[in-house]
Design a protein around this motif. Structure first.
Motif, mmCIF file in Angstrom:
data_model
loop_
_atom_site.group_PDB
_atom_site.id
_atom_site.type_symbol
_atom_site.label_atom_id
_atom_site.label_comp_id
_atom_site.label_asym_id
_atom_site.label_seq_id
_atom_site.Cartn_x
_atom_site.Cartn_y
_atom_site.Cartn_z
ATOM 1 N N VAL A 168 24.575 -19.992 49.703
ATOM 2 C CA VAL A 168 24.677 -19.701 51.130
ATOM 3 C C VAL A 168 23.689 -20.598 51.868
ATOM 4 O O VAL A 168 22.509 -20.628 51.539
ATOM 5 C CB VAL A 168 24.369 -18.210 51.418
ATOM 6 N N SER A 169 24.179 -21.320 52.863
ATOM 7 C CA SER A 169 23.323 -22.176 53.676
ATOM 8 C C SER A 169 23.082 -21.496 55.026
ATOM 9 O O SER A 169 23.832 -20.608 55.433
ATOM 10 C CB SER A 169 23.989 -23.536 53.915
ATOM 11 N N VAL A 170 22.047 -21.921 55.710
ATOM 12 C CA VAL A 170 21.754 -21.364 57.031
ATOM 13 C C VAL A 170 22.927 -21.615 57.975
ATOM 14 O O VAL A 170 23.363 -20.709 58.694
ATOM 15 C CB VAL A 170 20.434 -21.933 57.614
ATOM 16 N N SER A 171 23.481 -22.821 57.961
ATOM 17 C CA SER A 171 24.596 -23.118 58.866
ATOM 18 C C SER A 171 25.827 -22.287 58.507
ATOM 19 O O SER A 171 26.540 -21.809 59.395
ATOM 20 C CB SER A 171 24.934 -24.605 58.860
ATOM 21 N N GLY A 172 26.066 -22.084 57.219
ATOM 22 C CA GLY A 172 27.185 -21.246 56.799
ATOM 23 C C GLY A 172 26.996 -19.804 57.221
ATOM 24 O O GLY A 172 27.933 -19.140 57.669
ATOM 25 N N GLU A 173 25.764 -19.311 57.111
ATOM 26 C CA GLU A 173 25.476 -17.935 57.516
ATOM 27 C C GLU A 173 25.576 -17.783 59.032
ATOM 28 O O GLU A 173 26.057 -16.762 59.535
ATOM 29 C CB GLU A 173 24.099 -17.508 57.010
ATOM 30 N N GLN A 174 25.152 -18.801 59.776
ATOM 31 C CA GLN A 174 25.301 -18.762 61.234
ATOM 32 C C GLN A 174 26.775 -18.641 61.609
ATOM 33 O O GLN A 174 27.129 -17.867 62.502
ATOM 34 C CB GLN A 174 24.690 -20.014 61.867
ATOM 35 N N GLU A 175 27.619 -19.400 60.948
ATOM 36 C CA GLU A 175 29.065 -19.333 61.209
ATOM 37 C C GLU A 175 29.605 -17.946 60.898
ATOM 38 O O GLU A 175 30.393 -17.397 61.659
ATOM 39 C CB GLU A 175 29.828 -20.392 60.410
ATOM 40 N N TRP A 176 29.173 -17.374 59.753
ATOM 41 C CA TRP A 176 29.645 -16.047 59.364
ATOM 42 C C TRP A 176 29.223 -15.009 60.400
ATOM 43 O O TRP A 176 30.025 -14.157 60.789
ATOM 44 C CB TRP A 176 29.102 -15.681 57.977
ATOM 45 N N ILE A 177 27.993 -15.076 60.864
ATOM 46 C CA ILE A 177 27.513 -14.140 61.880
ATOM 47 C C ILE A 177 28.321 -14.292 63.168
ATOM 48 O O ILE A 177 28.739 -13.298 63.771
ATOM 49 C CB ILE A 177 26.000 -14.321 62.138
ATOM 50 N N LYS A 178 28.560 -15.539 63.583
ATOM 51 C CA LYS A 178 29.363 -15.766 64.801
ATOM 52 C C LYS A 178 30.746 -15.151 64.667
ATOM 53 O O LYS A 178 31.248 -14.517 65.595
ATOM 54 C CB LYS A 178 29.500 -17.264 65.080
ATOM 55 N N GLU A 179 31.375 -15.332 63.510
ATOM 56 C CA GLU A 179 32.730 -14.833 63.294
ATOM 57 C C GLU A 179 32.789 -13.314 63.183
ATOM 58 O O GLU A 179 33.808 -12.710 63.507
ATOM 59 C CB GLU A 179 33.323 -15.445 62.020
ATOM 60 N N ASN A 180 31.718 -12.676 62.711
ATOM 61 C CA ASN A 180 31.748 -11.250 62.421
ATOM 62 C C ASN A 180 30.909 -10.382 63.349
ATOM 63 O O ASN A 180 30.915 -9.161 63.217
ATOM 64 C CB ASN A 180 31.313 -11.005 60.973
ATOM 65 N N SER A 181 30.204 -10.981 64.286
ATOM 66 C CA SER A 181 29.300 -10.202 65.134
ATOM 67 C C SER A 181 30.022 -9.353 66.171
ATOM 68 O O SER A 181 29.440 -8.430 66.730
ATOM 69 C CB SER A 181 28.272 -11.109 65.818
ATOM 70 N N GLN A 182 31.270 -9.624 66.436
ATOM 71 C CA GLN A 182 32.026 -8.830 67.411
ATOM 72 C C GLN A 182 32.922 -7.807 66.723
ATOM 73 O O GLN A 182 33.685 -7.119 67.372
ATOM 74 C CB GLN A 182 32.884 -9.746 68.300
ATOM 75 N N GLY A 183 32.806 -7.686 65.415
ATOM 76 C CA GLY A 183 33.679 -6.785 64.672
ATOM 77 C C GLY A 183 32.972 -5.528 64.230
ATOM 78 O O GLY A 183 32.336 -4.844 65.031
ATOM 79 N N THR A 184 33.060 -5.244 62.963
ATOM 80 C CA THR A 184 32.517 -4.001 62.421
ATOM 81 C C THR A 184 31.442 -4.270 61.372
ATOM 82 O O THR A 184 31.309 -3.538 60.402
ATOM 83 C CB THR A 184 33.645 -3.144 61.827
ATOM 84 N N GLN A 185 30.674 -5.339 61.561
ATOM 85 C CA GLN A 185 29.522 -5.652 60.716
ATOM 86 C C GLN A 185 28.263 -5.383 61.526
ATOM 87 O O GLN A 185 28.202 -5.728 62.709
ATOM 88 C CB GLN A 185 29.545 -7.122 60.279
ATOM 89 N N PHE A 186 27.275 -4.786 60.886
ATOM 90 C CA PHE A 186 26.065 -4.382 61.590
ATOM 91 C C PHE A 186 24.806 -4.843 60.868
ATOM 92 O O PHE A 186 24.770 -4.873 59.637
ATOM 93 C CB PHE A 186 25.984 -2.849 61.694
ATOM 94 N N ALA A 187 23.777 -5.120 61.637
ATOM 95 C CA ALA A 187 22.431 -5.281 61.095
ATOM 96 C C ALA A 187 21.868 -3.879 60.896
ATOM 97 O O ALA A 187 22.061 -3.000 61.743
ATOM 98 C CB ALA A 187 21.551 -6.054 62.075
ATOM 99 N N ILE A 188 21.181 -3.670 59.774
ATOM 100 C CA ILE A 188 20.467 -2.410 59.542
ATOM 101 C C ILE A 188 19.018 -2.661 59.946
ATOM 102 O O ILE A 188 18.372 -3.575 59.426
ATOM 103 C CB ILE A 188 20.525 -1.987 58.066
ATOM 104 N N VAL A 189 18.519 -1.865 60.884
ATOM 105 C CA VAL A 189 17.199 -2.098 61.464
ATOM 106 C C VAL A 189 16.346 -0.836 61.311
ATOM 107 O O VAL A 189 16.828 0.277 61.591
ATOM 108 C CB VAL A 189 17.315 -2.493 62.955
ATOM 109 N N LYS A 190 15.100 -1.009 60.880
ATOM 110 C CA LYS A 190 14.178 0.126 60.742
ATOM 111 C C LYS A 190 13.811 0.637 62.125
ATOM 112 O O LYS A 190 13.365 -0.124 62.986
ATOM 113 C CB LYS A 190 12.927 -0.306 59.987
#
Length: 178
Positions: A45-67
Motif C-alpha cells: 500500500v502506497s500513500v498515493s494509493g491510500e489517498q485514492e482509496w480514501i477519496k473513493e470511499n469517504s462518501q460511502g459507508t467507511q468510517f475512521a474509528i476515533v478515540k
C-alpha cells in the motif's frame, strides 16, 4: 476540526475518513501485525494509493474509528458491500496500533456500525469473515452479537499453516436481545 462525530459511543466515535490520515493508514496497512489478520499481507500500500482509496470511499459507508477522549485515530471500519434489495451487507474492521487493541474500542465501533446498518441502511443481515487464529476478533464479534454460521476449512495459508475462514452474521432481531 479533523474528525466529525457521525456515530458516537462512550469510548469511540465513527467519523468520515480524513485524507490527511492516508500516511497513518499506509503505515498500518503495511504492518504485518495488522495485515495478517486481514488476509492482505501480500499487498503493498502506497500513500498515493491510500489517498485514492480514501477519496473513493469517504462518501460511502467507511468510517475512521476515533478515540472519544482525545480524538486519536484508532483504525477503520465499514461496509465492504451492501445489497439494498436483499437487505444484507458485509462489514470489516481493524485497529491499527497494537497498544489500542483489546481495549474494547473494536467491539464498541462494531456495535455502532451494526446499529448504523440496521437503523440507517435498513439492513436485516450483516455478515463478516474472520480467520480462526484471530480469537480476540472472534470474541469481539460475539460480544457484539455475531454468531458463527459456517467455516471454510483451511482456506487461509499463513507462515506454513492453514487456518479456517469463519463466517459470522447478525440479524436485526439478534441485536434487540442486548
Amino acid at each position: 476540526m479533523k474528525y466529525y462525530k457521525k456515530l458516537v459511543g462512550s469510548k469511540v466515535y465513527l467519523s468520515p475518513m480524513c485524507l490527511d490520515d492516508a500516511e497513518t493508514y499506509t503505515k498500518w496497512l503495511n504492518d504485518l501485525s495488522v495485515t495478517e489478520k486481514l488476509g492482505t499481507s501480500h499487498n503493498m500500500v502506497s500513500v498515493s494509493g491510500e489517498q485514492e482509496w480514501i477519496k473513493e470511499n469517504s462518501q460511502g459507508t467507511q468510517f475512521a474509528i476515533v478515540k472519544a477522549e482525545n480524538d486519536e485515530l484508532l483504525g477503520n471500519c465499514g461496509f465492504n458491500s451492501v445489497d439494498q434489495i436483499h437487505q444484507c451487507g458485509e462489514v470489516g474492521i481493524f485497529i491499527g496500533d497494537e497498544k489500542n487493541r483489546n481495549n474494547g474500542y473494536g467491539s464498541e465501533a462494531m456495535g455502532l456500525l451494526v446499529d448504523f446498518g440496521f437503523n440507517y441502511l435498513n439492513l436485516n443481515n450483516i455478515m463478516l469473515k474472520v480467520f480462526s487464529f484471530n480469537e480476540n476478533a472472534v470474541n469481539c464479534y460475539k460480544k457484539t452479537g455475531f454468531k458463527e454460521i459456517g467455516r471454510r476449512r483451511q482456506a487461509y495459508y499463513l507462515k506454513g499453516k492453514y487456518y479456517d475462514e469463519i463466517f459470522m452474521d447478525i440479524i436485526r432481531s439478534d441485536r434487540h436481545e442486548y
